[in-house]
Design a protein around this motif. Structure first.
Motif, PDB file in Angstrom:
ATOM      1  N   TRP A  30       0.842  -1.198   0.000  1.00  0.00           N
ATOM      2  CA  TRP A  30       0.000   0.000   0.000  1.00  0.00           C
ATOM      3  C   TRP A  30       0.878   1.249   0.000  1.00  0.00           C
ATOM      4  O   TRP A  30       0.651   2.174  -0.766  1.00  0.00           O
ATOM      5  CB  TRP A  30      -0.917  -0.001   1.224  1.00  0.00           C
ATOM      6  N   TRP A  31       1.894   1.251   0.856  1.00  0.00           N
ATOM      7  CA  TRP A  31       2.774   2.413   0.992  1.00  0.00           C
ATOM      8  C   TRP A  31       3.550   2.684  -0.295  1.00  0.00           C
ATOM      9  O   TRP A  31       3.718   3.830  -0.695  1.00  0.00           O
ATOM     10  CB  TRP A  31       3.715   2.178   2.169  1.00  0.00           C
ATOM     11  N   PRO A  35      -0.136   5.130  -1.649  1.00  0.00           N
ATOM     12  CA  PRO A  35      -0.197   5.794  -0.333  1.00  0.00           C
ATOM     13  C   PRO A  35      -1.217   6.926  -0.273  1.00  0.00           C
ATOM     14  O   PRO A  35      -1.675   7.296   0.810  1.00  0.00           O
ATOM     15  CB  PRO A  35       1.222   6.320  -0.135  1.00  0.00           C
ATOM     16  N   GLU A  36      -1.596   7.470  -1.418  1.00  0.00           N
ATOM     17  CA  GLU A  36      -2.551   8.576  -1.423  1.00  0.00           C
ATOM     18  C   GLU A  36      -3.994   8.081  -1.343  1.00  0.00           C
ATOM     19  O   GLU A  36      -4.902   8.874  -1.133  1.00  0.00           O
ATOM     20  CB  GLU A  36      -2.366   9.454  -2.671  1.00  0.00           C
ATOM     21  N   HIS A  37      -4.199   6.782  -1.500  1.00  0.00           N
ATOM     22  CA  HIS A  37      -5.546   6.210  -1.448  1.00  0.00           C
ATOM     23  C   HIS A  37      -5.869   5.720  -0.038  1.00  0.00           C
ATOM     24  O   HIS A  37      -5.024   5.701   0.842  1.00  0.00           O
ATOM     25  CB  HIS A  37      -5.666   5.046  -2.426  1.00  0.00           C
TER      26      HIS A  37
END
Length: 90
Positions: A30-31, A35-37
């Protein structure tokens, strides 16, 4: 009896290790990728966490045997304990 307790302990440790590794991998992905989601690993962490907590809080080995011995002495009449299946010799 001792082998069963160590097997249960080992199973719990493996479950914790798998939980940590898999969810850490998802957080890293994810990172790195999004990361913006929304923090989507949350669903796995929470869902699997419920299963892990349930597994870790399960009755310790020997509890059913102790309950049955008390019932056989007539202390807990009317209380039914689940029957456990036992495999053949071994």
């Amino acid at each position: 009896m001792h082998d069963r307790k160590s097997a249960i302990r080992w199973g719990r440790r493996v479950h914790i290790l798998c939980y940590v590794v898999a969810n850490l991998a998802q957080v890293v992905l994810w990172w790195l990728l999004t990361p913006e989601h929304f923090f989507w690993p949350l669903w796995s962490i929470l869902g699997w966490g419920v299963g892990l907590v349930t597994h870790l809080s399960a009755a310790p080995p020997g509890l059913h045997r102790a309950g049955r011995s008390l019932m056989n002495r007539g202390r807990y009449e009317g209380v039914s304990l689940p029957h456990t299946r036992r495999s053949g010799a071994g």
